[in-house]
Scaffold this motif. Structure first.
Motif, PDB file in Angstrom:
ATOM      1  N   GLU A 120     -35.706  66.443 -21.998  1.00 32.49           N
ATOM      2  CA  GLU A 120     -36.520  66.814 -23.158  1.00 32.49           C
ATOM      3  C   GLU A 120     -36.217  68.245 -23.547  1.00 32.49           C
ATOM      4  O   GLU A 120     -35.992  69.090 -22.685  1.00 32.49           O
ATOM      5  N   TYR A 121     -36.207  68.472 -24.813  1.00 35.27           N
ATOM      6  CA  TYR A 121     -35.854  69.817 -25.251  1.00 35.27           C
ATOM      7  C   TYR A 121     -36.983  70.445 -26.050  1.00 35.27           C
ATOM      8  O   TYR A 121     -37.570  69.821 -26.935  1.00 35.27           O
ATOM      9  N   GLU A 122     -37.235  71.685 -25.740  1.00 32.16           N
ATOM     10  CA  GLU A 122     -38.181  72.429 -26.560  1.00 32.16           C
ATOM     11  C   GLU A 122     -37.550  73.766 -26.893  1.00 32.16           C
ATOM     12  O   GLU A 122     -36.978  74.425 -26.018  1.00 32.16           O
ATOM     13  N   GLY A 123     -37.611  74.144 -28.149  1.00 28.75           N
ATOM     14  CA  GLY A 123     -37.005  75.434 -28.494  1.00 28.75           C
ATOM     15  C   GLY A 123     -37.235  75.769 -29.950  1.00 28.75           C
ATOM     16  O   GLY A 123     -37.951  75.053 -30.667  1.00 28.75           O
ATOM     17  N   CYS A 129     -28.667  76.116 -39.644  1.00 23.93           N
ATOM     18  CA  CYS A 129     -27.577  76.215 -38.648  1.00 23.93           C
ATOM     19  C   CYS A 129     -27.566  75.020 -37.710  1.00 23.93           C
ATOM     20  O   CYS A 129     -26.645  74.867 -36.909  1.00 23.93           O
ATOM     21  N   GLU A 130     -28.614  74.203 -37.773  1.00 22.84           N
ATOM     22  CA  GLU A 130     -28.759  73.042 -36.903  1.00 22.84           C
ATOM     23  C   GLU A 130     -28.567  73.423 -35.441  1.00 22.84           C
ATOM     24  O   GLU A 130     -27.844  72.780 -34.690  1.00 22.84           O
ATOM     25  N   THR A 131     -29.217  74.494 -35.069  1.00 25.15           N
ATOM     26  CA  THR A 131     -29.057  74.992 -33.709  1.00 25.15           C
ATOM     27  C   THR A 131     -30.415  75.382 -33.142  1.00 25.15           C
ATOM     28  O   THR A 131     -31.252  75.950 -33.849  1.00 25.15           O
ATOM     29  N   MET A 153     -39.716  73.312 -31.975  1.00 22.72           N
ATOM     30  CA  MET A 153     -39.600  71.861 -31.968  1.00 22.72           C
ATOM     31  C   MET A 153     -39.388  71.353 -30.550  1.00 22.72           C
ATOM     32  O   MET A 153     -38.862  72.064 -29.697  1.00 22.72           O
ATOM     33  N   LYS A 154     -39.802  70.097 -30.354  1.00 23.29           N
ATOM     34  CA  LYS A 154     -39.660  69.491 -29.037  1.00 23.29           C
ATOM     35  C   LYS A 154     -39.180  68.066 -29.255  1.00 23.29           C
ATOM     36  O   LYS A 154     -39.706  67.368 -30.117  1.00 23.29           O
ATOM     37  N   GLU A 155     -38.186  67.648 -28.547  1.00 29.32           N
ATOM     38  CA  GLU A 155     -37.750  66.264 -28.711  1.00 29.32           C
ATOM     39  C   GLU A 155     -37.013  65.768 -27.468  1.00 29.32           C
ATOM     40  O   GLU A 155     -36.468  66.553 -26.704  1.00 29.32           O
ATOM     41  N   GLU A 156     -37.058  64.435 -27.308  1.00 26.75           N
ATOM     42  CA  GLU A 156     -36.278  63.835 -26.232  1.00 26.75           C
ATOM     43  C   GLU A 156     -34.813  63.972 -26.626  1.00 26.75           C
ATOM     44  O   GLU A 156     -34.462  63.696 -27.762  1.00 26.75           O
ATOM     45  N   SER A 157     -34.026  64.435 -25.689  1.00 25.61           N
ATOM     46  CA  SER A 157     -32.635  64.705 -26.054  1.00 25.61           C
ATOM     47  C   SER A 157     -31.701  64.406 -24.905  1.00 25.61           C
ATOM     48  O   SER A 157     -32.088  64.494 -23.745  1.00 25.61           O
ATOM     49  N   TYR A 158     -30.478  64.148 -25.279  1.00 27.57           N
ATOM     50  CA  TYR A 158     -29.426  64.119 -24.271  1.00 27.57           C
ATOM     51  C   TYR A 158     -28.868  65.524 -24.124  1.00 27.57           C
ATOM     52  O   TYR A 158     -28.816  66.273 -25.099  1.00 27.57           O
ATOM     53  N   PHE A 159     -28.489  65.843 -22.900  1.00 26.29           N
ATOM     54  CA  PHE A 159     -27.939  67.169 -22.624  1.00 26.29           C
ATOM     55  C   PHE A 159     -26.559  67.050 -22.033  1.00 26.29           C
ATOM     56  O   PHE A 159     -26.264  66.108 -21.306  1.00 26.29           O
ATOM     57  N   PHE A 160     -25.760  68.029 -22.338  1.00 27.08           N
ATOM     58  CA  PHE A 160     -24.431  68.097 -21.729  1.00 27.08           C
ATOM     59  C   PHE A 160     -24.460  69.138 -20.618  1.00 27.08           C
ATOM     60  O   PHE A 160     -24.917  70.264 -20.823  1.00 27.08           O
ATOM     61  N   ASN A 161     -23.942  68.737 -19.476  1.00 27.40           N
ATOM     62  CA  ASN A 161     -23.962  69.609 -18.304  1.00 27.40           C
ATOM     63  C   ASN A 161     -22.869  70.689 -18.383  1.00 27.40           C
ATOM     64  O   ASN A 161     -21.785  70.534 -17.844  1.00 27.40           O
ATOM     65  N   MET A 162     -23.192  71.734 -19.109  1.00 27.34           N
ATOM     66  CA  MET A 162     -22.226  72.829 -19.306  1.00 27.34           C
ATOM     67  C   MET A 162     -21.953  73.579 -18.000  1.00 27.34           C
ATOM     68  O   MET A 162     -20.838  74.043 -17.760  1.00 27.34           O
ATOM     69  N   CYS A 202     -27.906  70.769 -25.673  1.00 27.73           N
ATOM     70  CA  CYS A 202     -28.557  69.582 -26.194  1.00 27.73           C
ATOM     71  C   CYS A 202     -27.603  68.894 -27.174  1.00 27.73           C
ATOM     72  O   CYS A 202     -27.130  69.502 -28.121  1.00 27.73           O
ATOM     73  N   VAL A 203     -27.253  67.620 -26.900  1.00 25.79           N
ATOM     74  CA  VAL A 203     -26.206  66.983 -27.700  1.00 25.79           C
ATOM     75  C   VAL A 203     -26.648  65.734 -28.465  1.00 25.79           C
ATOM     76  O   VAL A 203     -25.818  64.917 -28.872  1.00 25.79           O
ATOM     77  N   SER A 204     -27.972  65.583 -28.638  1.00 29.11           N
ATOM     78  CA  SER A 204     -28.407  64.487 -29.505  1.00 29.11           C
ATOM     79  C   SER A 204     -29.677  64.899 -30.226  1.00 29.11           C
ATOM     80  O   SER A 204     -30.337  65.863 -29.850  1.00 29.11           O
ATOM     81  N   ARG A 205     -30.001  64.158 -31.274  1.00 33.40           N
ATOM     82  CA  ARG A 205     -31.211  64.436 -32.053  1.00 33.40           C
ATOM     83  C   ARG A 205     -31.914  63.118 -32.365  1.00 33.40           C
ATOM     84  O   ARG A 205     -31.250  62.094 -32.569  1.00 33.40           O
TER      85      ARG A 205
END
Ligand code: MSP
Length: 521
Positions: A120-123, A129-131, A153-162, A202-205
Motif C-alpha cells: 500500500e502506498y501513501e504519499g 508529474c504523475e509522481t 493520496m493512499k492506494e493499493e499498489s505494486y512496488f518494485f524492489n529497487m 510504486c509501479v501501479s495505479r
C-alpha cells in the motif's frame, strides 16, 4: 559498419509541442546526421508517451476519448517532425499493441521473479508529474520538480524492489564514469539518490484506468514511467516474434533526455533492465532547458513559443542554428526575440553570408570565377589560416563526438570570423591594384577551401545552407564528404557561380522582434 542506436524521450501529448520539445528532437537529428557522415548505421527512435491520468483529463476536458486525443496529437507531432525534416527511423506510441503487449509481459515476469510485490502506498502525489513524493522531498509543501500543488493520496499498489539492485547500480556507476553526462548530473544522481539508499518504487495505479492493465490484477494499470521507459526496447521488438532490431541495436548508444527526467533514466531504467537481464545503455545525456526571459515557458504566462511560425518565417536552418547554439552543453539557454534576430543578422547574414558573397564576388572580378589549384608559394598568413582551420576541424569533431553541439557551432563560427579577418588582413583589392596576382590567387584559394570546410561542418544541422555554399562554389562531390575535411589541397579548376545567391537576407530588427513577440502564446 558500426551501429548507433539513439533515442529521444517519448513526449507527453498533453499540449502542442513547443521549442523545448523541438530542441531535444533537433539535437537527436543533428547527432544522427553527424554519425551517418562518420560512417555509422544509425537507428533513431522517437515517439509519444500516451498513457496516464493527465492525458485522460486533458482528453475529457476537450470532450474527446483519450484515444481520439492521442491520435490527433500523434498526427500533429508527425507533422512537426516533417516540417523540421527529422529523420527518425521509428515513431513509437505507447498505446500501440506492439508496446502494450510487451509491457504486460514485462510486468508479469517481474512479478513472477519477485521483483514486483503488492503493498500500500501513501504519499504526496503531483498530478502533472504523475509522481509521488515523500514529505521531506517536497519544497515548501509543493512538488519539487514542477512547483505545483501536491495531494495526499493512499492506494493499493505494486512496488518494485529497487533496493535489491541498488548496489549493482552503484558499482556500475563507479565502473562507467561516463554513463551519465554531464558529470555534474551524474554526481547529483549518485550523491542525492543512489548513495543515501533507494526507496522501492510504486509501479501501479488504481486511481485511473488510461494505461496498460496489469494482466493478473486488471484494476491496476502500470505506472506510467515503467510503461514509458520500456519503449526503448519494445520499439526494437523486445519479446515479440521478430526481435531482429533488438539483437542488432540494443544496448542503446545514447538516450537523450532533459535534465528533469534524468532520475528516471539514470536510476529506474537501468534497474528495470538489470531485472530483465538486459545490458544497460551506453550513455545518457541530460540537456538543459530553453527558458524565456521570465522563466519557464507556460501558457499561463503567455510566453510559449512554437517552432512552426519561426521556421515558416526564418527558415529551418536559422531555427535549428539558434536553438542548438543557444543551449550550451548541459546548461539552460534563453530564447529572446532580440537574441534570435541578433544571431540571424550577425552570425548568419554578416558573418557567414557576407563571407560567401564577398569571396564569390572577388573570384569573379579578379579571375573570371576561376580557382586553379593549391598555390606553390603560400604566405605566412595563408599558412596561419590553414593551420587555424586544421585545428578547428579537430576541435569540432571532438565536440560533436562528445555531444558538445553548441561548442562545435561556436568553433565553426570562429573559423568563419578568422576567414573574414583574413580578407581584411590580406586586402585582396590592394593586391589586385598592385597586380600581385600570385598572392591574390593564393588568398582566393584559401577562402574557397575554408568555405568548403565550413559548409561541410554545418551540414549536420544546416543542410540547405551547406548545400547552397557547396553549389555556389561548384565543389565536386568527392570534396563534399566529411572525410574530405582532412584535405586542404585538392581543389582544382573550379568555376564559381556568376550570380551568388544571398544565404540569409538581413532582417529589419525592430519589425522582426515585434513579429516574434506576437508569435508567443
Ligand atoms: N513522457 C516523458 C518522457 C518519457 S521518456 C521514456 C516526458 N515527456 S515531456 O513531454 O514532458 O518532456 C519530454 C522532453 O522534453 C523532456 O526531455 C523534457 O526535458 C523536454 N523539455 C520540456 N520542456 C523543455 C524546455 N523548455 N527546454 C528543453 N527541453 C524541454 O517527460
Amino acid at each position: 559498419m558500426p551501429k548507433f542506436y539513439l533515442t529521444t524521450p517519448i513526449y507527453y501529448p498533453s499540449g502542442k509541442f513547443h521549442i523545448g520539445t523541438a530542441y531535444t528532437t533537433a539535437l537527436a537529428d543533428t547527432i544522427k546526421k553527424y554519425k551517418q557522415l562518420r560512417g555509422y548505421e544509425v537507428y533513431f527512435l522517437t515517439g509519444m508517451d500516451e498513457h496516464g491520468q493527465k492525458i485522460q483529463q486533458v482528453a475529457e476536458k476537450a470532450g474527446k476519448t483519450p484515444q481520439q486525443h492521442v491520435d490527433e496529437m500523434a498526427e500533429g507531432a508527425k507533422k512537426l517532425w516533417e516540417l523540421m525534416e527529422i529523420d527518425y527511423d521509428d515513431f513509437i506510441r505507447t498505446t500501440e499493441t506492439r508496446h502494450e503487449k510487451a509491457v504486460e509481459e514485462i510486468f508479469d515476469r517481474l512479478m513472477e521473479q519477485g521483483d514486483i510485490y503488492l503493498s500500500e502506498y501513501e504519499g504526496w502525489y503531483c498530478m502533472p508529474c504523475e509522481t509521488y513524493f515523500t514529505e521531506t522531498q517536497l519544497v515548501d509543501g509543493k512538488c519539487p520538480d514542477c512547483g505545483r500543488e501536491v495531494k495526499k493520496m493512499k492506494e493499493e499498489s505494486y512496488f518494485f524492489n529497487m533496493k535489491k539492485y541498488a548496489d549493482r547500480l552503484i558499482k556500475f556507476y563507479e565502473e562507467n564514469p561516463n554513463f551519465i553526462l554531464p558529470e555534474s548530473r551524474k554526481n547529483e544522481l549518485f550523491n542525492n539518490f543512489l548513495k543515501p539508499g533507494l526507496e522501492d518504487l510504486c509501479v501501479s495505479r488504481t486511481s485511473f484506468d488510461w494505461g496498460v492493465k496489469v494482466r493478473k490484477d486488471p484494476k491496476h494499470v502500470v505506472y506510467v514511467w515503467l510503461d514509458a521507459l520500456t519503449n526503448y526496447i519494445t520499439a526494437l521488438g523486445y519479446l515479440s516474434e521478430d526481435d531482429t532490431l533488438m539483437q542488432k541495436y540494443w544496448p542503446a548508444d545514447l538516450h537523450l533526455v532533459g535534465k528533469d527526467i534524468i532520475r528516471f533514466h539514470g536510476i529506474y531504467w537501468p534497474i528495470f533492465l538489470m531485472a530483465l537481464n538486459l545490458p544497460l545503455p551506453k550513455q545518457i545525456y541530460a540537456h538543459g532547458f530553453i527558458m524565456m526571459k521570465d522563466g519557464k515557458m507556460s501558457k499561463s504566462k503567455g510566453n510559449v513559443i512554437y517552432p512552426e511560425p519561426l521556421i515558416e518565417r526564418y527558415g529551418l536552418d536559422a531555427f535549428k542554428y539558434f536553438i542548438l547554439r543557444e543551449m550550451s552543453y548541459g546548461q539552460d539557454g534563453t530564447f529572446t526575440p532580440e537574441g534570435f534576430v541578433e544571431r540571424f543578422n550577425f552570425d548568419l547574414c554578416n558573418d557567414l553570408g557576407n563571407l560567401l558573397n564577398r569571396t564569390i564576388g572577388m573570384i569573379n572580378k579578379y579571375f573570371n570565377g576561376k580557382v586553379e589549384n593549391y598555390p606553390n608559394n603560400c604566405s605566412n598568413l595563408d599558412k596561419e589560416v590553414e593551420n587555424f582551420s586544421n585545428g578547428i576541424i579537430h576541435q569540432v569533431e571532438e565536440d560533436l563526438d562528445t555531444y558538445h553541439i553548441s561548442n562545435a557551432i561556436s568553433e565553426t563560427w570562429s573559423l568563419i570570423s578568422r576567414t573574414n579577418k583574413y580578407i581584411d588582413e590580406t586586402a585582396p583589392w590592394v593586391l589586385y591594384k598592385e597586380e600581385k596576382l600570385d598572392e591574390l590567387k593564393s588568398v582566393m584559394y584559401h577562402l574557397v577551401e575554408n568555405l568548403r570546410r565550413i559548409a561541410i561542418l554545418i551540414a549536420p544541422y544546416m543542410k540547405y545552407t551547406s548545400k547552397k555554399i557547396l553549389e555556389q562554389l561548384s565543389i565536386p562531390e568527392n570534396l563534399q564528404t566529411w572525410d574530405s575535411l582532412s584535405s586542404y589541397k585538392e581543389i582544382k579548376n573550379l568555376k564559381v557561380t556568376e550570380k551568388p545567391e544571398v544565404l540569409f537576407a538581413r532582417l529589419e530588427a525592430d519589425i522582426e522582434i515585434e513579429n516574434i513577440k506576437n508569435m508567443m502564446k
